[in-house]
Design a protein around this motif. Structure first.
Motif, short mmCIF file in Angstrom:
data_model
loop_
_atom_site.label_atom_id
_atom_site.label_comp_id
_atom_site.label_asym_id
_atom_site.label_seq_id
_atom_site.Cartn_x
_atom_site.Cartn_y
_atom_site.Cartn_z
N PRO A 101 0.81 -1.24 0.00
CA PRO A 101 0.00 0.00 0.00
C PRO A 101 0.83 1.28 0.00
O PRO A 101 0.38 2.30 -0.52
N GLN A 102 2.04 1.22 0.58
CA GLN A 102 2.87 2.44 0.59
C GLN A 102 3.82 2.53 -0.63
O GLN A 102 4.60 3.47 -0.72
N ALA A 103 3.74 1.53 -1.52
CA ALA A 103 4.63 1.55 -2.69
C ALA A 103 4.41 2.85 -3.46
O ALA A 103 3.27 3.26 -3.70
N PHE A 104 5.50 3.47 -3.84
CA PHE A 104 5.43 4.78 -4.47
C PHE A 104 4.55 4.77 -5.72
O PHE A 104 3.80 5.71 -5.98
N ILE A 105 4.62 3.67 -6.51
CA ILE A 105 3.84 3.64 -7.76
C ILE A 105 2.33 3.63 -7.51
O ILE A 105 1.56 3.91 -8.42
N ASN A 106 1.91 3.30 -6.27
CA ASN A 106 0.47 3.29 -5.98
C ASN A 106 -0.04 4.63 -5.46
O ASN A 106 -1.23 4.79 -5.23
#
Ligand SMILES: [Zn+2]
Length: 286
Positions: A98-103
Motif C-alpha cells: 500500500p505504501q509503494a510509491f507507484i500506488n
C-alpha cells in the motif's frame, strides 16, 4: 554564483542522485550553491549482501545511511524523504504494497514535492527523464510528480496548505547520452547479454530505451576534483556496488562506458526550440 542560488534534485531512491549526476551536484556545492535532494523512497527493497545489514534493522535504514554518507561527501545542504516505499522492479510483490510509491496518486506525490519546493525555493530543479532512465516504475513516478509540482508550485490557488507559492525557473531531466546507450546495446551481445531482456526479471528492454532519443540541452563538464568527490560518494553505496550478478550485468556495463568527465541534461523548462548547448544549469537565472 553565490549562496542565494539553490538547486534541488528530486529522485526515487537513495543512489539515484550520485549515480545519475553526483559530479554535477558536487560542482555546484563547490561553487557555493545550496544543493538539496528530495527522495521519494528509502530504497526499501534494494538487493544487498548480509554484511551490508550489520547494525541496521531494515534495508531502508541501511540505504538511508548510505544516502546520508553520500550527501555528506557531496556536501549537500540537506536530504528529505517524501514518505513512500520502494516499489521494486515490475512484476514483484512489492509493487502491491500500500505504501509503494507507484500506488500513490500523482497529485499526492506532487503535493509533497510542492511543499519541498516552497520550503527551499530552488531556482533550478533536476529529476528523472520521462522513461525513468531504464524504465524503473519509481523513476517514472518521480518524473511525473516533479513535472506536476514544477507546474503548480507557483500557483497560490494550488496546494495552498503547503506554503506560499514559489515558482522555480528551470527544470532539467538527467538523461543518458544517447550515443553511449546505442553503443551499449551494440556491445552487450559481446558480453553475453541480451539487450532486450535485462535485469533480475529479464524485463528491461534496453534496445527499446536506446531507440528513444532525448535531446541534450546542457552538458556539465566535471573537473578531476569533482569527479573524485563523486567517486567517493559512490563508494558510500556499498550495498549497490558489490559484485552481485545484476550490477555486474547491465548497470556495470553502462558504468564502464559512461563518460565520467561530463553529465548530460535535457531542459524541460523553459521549453527549448531547436538546439541549445548550455554549460551551466544556472545560465540565465535571475
Ligand atoms: Zn533508482
Amino acid at each position: 554564483m553565490n549562496d542565494k542560488q539553490t538547486l534541488l534534485i528530486v529522485t526515487a531512491h537513495p543512489d539515484d542522485e550520485t549515480f545519475g549526476c553526483g559530479g554535477t551536484l558536487a560542482k555546484y556545492v563547490m561553487a557555493g550553491v545550496k544543493v538539496f535532494c528530495a527522495c521519494a523512497t528509502r530504497g526499501d527493497v534494494g538487493t544487498f549482501e548480509p554484511e551490508n545489514m550489520k547494525g541496521f534493522a531494515t534495508v531502508g535504514d541501511m540505504r538511508w545511511a548510505e544516502f546520508e554518507c553520500a550527501a555528506r561527501t557531496l556536501g549537500l545542504a540537506g536530504i528529505f524523504h517524501l514518505g513512500y516505499r520502494d516499489s521494486g522492479m515490475p512484476g514483484t510483490e512489492d509493487n502491491k504494497h500500500p505504501q509503494a510509491f507507484i500506488n500513490a496518486p500523482v497529485e499526492e506525490a506532487a503535493g509533497r514535492v510542492v511543499k519541498v519546493i516552497r520550503d527551499l525555493k530552488p531556482q533550478v530543479i533536476i529529476t528523472s527523464d520521462p522513461v525513468g532512465g531504464y524504465r524503473h516504475p519509481d523513476h517514472i513516478a518521480i518524473h511525473k510528480a516533479t513535472v506536476k509540482a514544477f507546474e503548480v508550485a507557483g500557483d497560490p490557488r494550488q496546494y495552498s496548505e503547503d506554503g506560499p507559492a514559489f515558482q522555480p525557473q528551470k527544470l532539467y531531466y538527467n538523461v543518458f547520452p544517447h550515443g553511449m546507450m546505442k553503443l551499449t546495446v551494440t556491445l552487450m551481445p559481446l558480453f553475453g547479454q541480451d539487450p532486450r531482456h535485462l535485469g533480475k526479471n529479464k524485463d528491461i528492454d534496453l534496445k527499446s530505451i536506446a531507440d528513444i532519443k532525448f535531446p541534450i540541452h546542457a552538458i556539465i563538464k566535471l573537473s578531476k576534483q569533482v569527479r573524485t568527490i563523486g567517486d567517493r560518494a559512490t563508494e558510500c553505496y556499498a550495498s549497490q556496488l558489490d559484485n552481485r550478478p545484476r550490477r555486474a550485468g547491465f548497470m556495470d556495463l553502462l558504468e564502464r562506458l559512461q563518460r565520467h568527465d561530463l553529465d548530460t541534461f535535457m531542459r524541460a523548462f523553459p521549453p527549448v526550440n531547436g538546439h541549445l548547448h548550455e554549460k551551466d544549469l544556472f545560465q540565465g537565472v535571475a
